[in-house]
Design an enzyme around this catalytic site. Sequence first.
Site, PDB file in Angstrom:
ATOM      1  N   HIS A  29      37.855 -24.150 -18.609  1.00 47.79           N
ATOM      2  CA  HIS A  29      38.656 -25.329 -18.954  1.00 47.79           C
ATOM      3  C   HIS A  29      38.079 -26.013 -20.199  1.00 47.79           C
ATOM      4  CE1 HIS A  29      41.211 -28.886 -18.083  1.00 47.79           C
ATOM      5  NE2 HIS A  29      40.210 -29.532 -18.648  1.00 47.79           N
ATOM      6  N   GLU A  30      36.787 -26.275 -20.152  1.00 50.04           N
ATOM      7  CA  GLU A  30      36.164 -26.960 -21.288  1.00 50.04           C
ATOM      8  C   GLU A  30      36.096 -26.052 -22.515  1.00 50.04           C
ATOM      9  OE1 GLU A  30      35.857 -30.019 -21.048  1.00 50.04           O
ATOM     10  OE2 GLU A  30      36.083 -30.146 -18.864  1.00 50.04           O
ATOM     11  N   HIS A  33      39.263 -26.538 -24.533  1.00 48.79           N
ATOM     12  CA  HIS A  33      39.170 -27.719 -25.404  1.00 48.79           C
ATOM     13  C   HIS A  33      38.282 -27.431 -26.616  1.00 48.79           C
ATOM     14  CE1 HIS A  33      41.249 -30.211 -22.577  1.00 48.79           C
ATOM     15  NE2 HIS A  33      40.286 -30.256 -21.677  1.00 48.79           N
TER      16      HIS A  33
END
Length: 378
Positions: A29-30, A33
């Site tokens: 997820h990170e 980003h």
Amino acid sequence: MEFLLSPYALFSEYLIPFLFVLTIVVFFHELGHFAVARWCNVKVDAFSIGFGKELIGWNDSKGTRWKISLIPLGGYVKFAGDENAASVPDRERIAQMSAEERKTAFVAKPVWQRAAIVAAGPIANFILAIAIFASIYMAHGKPELLPYVSGIVEDSAAASADIKEGDLILSINSKPISYFDDLKWTVRRNPHEPLILGLDRDGQRVETTVTPVYVTDQNTLGIEFKEPRIGVEISRSESNQVVRRLGPVEAVGAGVERTYKIIYDTIAFIGEMFSGIQSPTQLGGPVQIAQVSGTVAQFGLIELIHLAGFLSVSIGFINLLPIPVLDGGHLVFYAAEAVRGKPLSERVQEIGFQIGICLVLAMMVFATWNDIWRLVSL
């Protein structure tokens, strides 16, 4: 989870599988980003797995602090110009930035770039899930149950519709089906809607109409839930199972389908919860995830990785909810900015973030309370 388990058993059987699953999901997820931020030339101050005090860390060549932190219940990427891990702008720091520093500040980027960076986290979760499901289907195959009726639940919709043991379900509403999951999925989507089943009964084609109704059941953790069912039992014997090993294209398609179905079921559950069909007590927090991880780990690494795929979809979806401080809340702000041609006022954003923090904390407290209540009720 039993309180009589030794500390070693708790660590090895629950904590390690829990951290394994959560770390995979949070990292990707990170990473979503992070990757898009780098592509947009945004300076990333920190990439953290976990919150709180740093345990291990190092700096890369571009000044990003990579670290593993004390509380392993999530993670964050902190961009230049952010006040905190929720990407709330640090107005004071931004005002003091030089022209050169502003070029790499997240807040100074065009709205489409900021939206792309924020959306990349949940999208990465969906891509991870599809990759996990597709890899499993290619390497180990996709197990399926044939839709032979091995039994009928007493006083069920199937009993009323005169479905009989030994019937082979061929179609639903004239649409052919091949496997039990096809039946289950259609029933799940059509509670209280009449379904016309085409059956093979001793070589003869028979049609009957059956209406799914909600039935209360318990999952492996003893948590009650309601699900639309018609009341047919399907044998799980080896003779009634097939394992389809899929090629790359078909496996990716099946991974996309699996991801879509998880999202659909999540949305359906939320709707059923607000309509009073499902109980909010089904919601769980870290303890429930640890319990599920420990239970699934007993079936092997493949099942645990499959759980990581499921959780990846769930976390990606939850982050897209339109709640300020979550990715979805940021996207709502950026959509408003795109329509208005300018950002919402600092005051409006500040109030939004405060409301968002309260909502997220309330959900966390409620889910954790459910976890604790289930533990003390064992």
